[in-house]
Design a protein around this motif. Sequence first.
Motif, PDB file in Angstrom:
ATOM      1  N   ASP A 137      32.628  41.750  40.191  1.00 28.88           N
ATOM      2  CA  ASP A 137      33.687  41.017  40.887  1.00 28.88           C
ATOM      3  C   ASP A 137      33.055  40.218  42.027  1.00 28.88           C
ATOM      4  O   ASP A 137      31.922  40.483  42.436  1.00 28.88           O
ATOM      5  N   THR A 138      33.800  39.245  42.549  1.00 30.14           N
ATOM      6  CA  THR A 138      33.289  38.509  43.702  1.00 30.14           C
ATOM      7  C   THR A 138      33.282  39.365  44.962  1.00 30.14           C
ATOM      8  O   THR A 138      32.406  39.239  45.791  1.00 30.14           O
ATOM      9  N   TYR A 150      29.094  43.195  43.267  1.00 31.31           N
ATOM     10  CA  TYR A 150      29.860  42.160  43.943  1.00 31.31           C
ATOM     11  C   TYR A 150      28.932  41.101  44.521  1.00 31.31           C
ATOM     12  O   TYR A 150      27.741  41.357  44.763  1.00 31.31           O
ATOM     13  N   LEU A 151      29.479  39.930  44.769  1.00 33.43           N
ATOM     14  CA  LEU A 151      28.714  38.915  45.498  1.00 33.43           C
ATOM     15  C   LEU A 151      28.607  39.299  46.970  1.00 33.43           C
ATOM     16  O   LEU A 151      27.596  39.058  47.610  1.00 33.43           O
ATOM     17  N   ILE A 156      32.833  31.007  48.370  1.00 35.25           N
ATOM     18  CA  ILE A 156      32.268  31.713  47.221  1.00 35.25           C
ATOM     19  C   ILE A 156      33.334  31.914  46.150  1.00 35.25           C
ATOM     20  O   ILE A 156      33.058  31.805  44.953  1.00 35.25           O
ATOM     21  N   GLU A 157      34.560  32.209  46.562  1.00 34.99           N
ATOM     22  CA  GLU A 157      35.649  32.326  45.590  1.00 34.99           C
ATOM     23  C   GLU A 157      35.846  31.005  44.849  1.00 34.99           C
ATOM     24  O   GLU A 157      36.076  30.987  43.632  1.00 34.99           O
ATOM     25  N   ALA A 174      33.297  30.521  42.258  1.00 36.90           N
ATOM     26  CA  ALA A 174      33.426  31.461  41.136  1.00 36.90           C
ATOM     27  C   ALA A 174      34.801  31.403  40.488  1.00 36.90           C
ATOM     28  O   ALA A 174      35.140  32.285  39.698  1.00 36.90           O
TER      29      ALA A 174
END
Length: 233
Positions: free
Chosen positions: A7-8, A30-31, A67-68, A71
């Motif tokens: 997941d992010t 996760y990122l 970042i979201e 992605a």
Amino acid sequence: EPIALVDTGWFGTIQRSLEHILGAPLTGFYLGLLPPGDRPTAGEALGFTNHFAPLPLQREESHKVLIELLAQSDHGPALGFVQVECVAPNALPLPAVQIGEVGPVNLAEVRLLQDAVLTFTRRALAVENETSVPEAERARAVIEIYRGLHDAPTAREARVLGFTPHSDQYFEQRHASLCAELTPRETFAALADHRKRPPHWWIGGQAALGNAGPLRAFRFLKKCWWKLAGRAE
């Protein structure tokens, strides 16, 4: 069999929920992750940027939204679940997901961005096979490229990503953007009053669009304040 979640980020909510449903710890990749507080996950929660080159996620929330956006997907949110029979033999019934509206986004732009991200990823993997660069060094290089985009984007990058709608709440009913069209007077007003700023204001992106001097000075002073307060990340 081992089960992992990708997941992010940022809170590990999905991982905790699945662990509660399954009654077993999971490993989450996760990122980036925020501190777990009083609700840690049962299994491991591994944040890519947390491990290799931590981002100031609590101080500059524009990181989370940017970042979201990088992605983002080209389908809408899940509206509900309907129990259906699975075709595979000896398998449990699987939930069918009803997909909702995608929101105020340009799907062609999203797919173009996805293609660019995948192209970068494929090239990075190819280079990985051709060289003997340590994993940590390679990961920090990738994060440094991202930080260059966040901290000093071009005006074109800021105009595209800074005005792409985002929604930072569960029901995705309200959308905002990281930047805004601001006159010099409006810029100073936003610096003086947080209520006049876009949600999760992307200062680097806003500076690329104009009025860079006061915006970069503001960001520099904020970083100095975090450091003096012992909260630098």
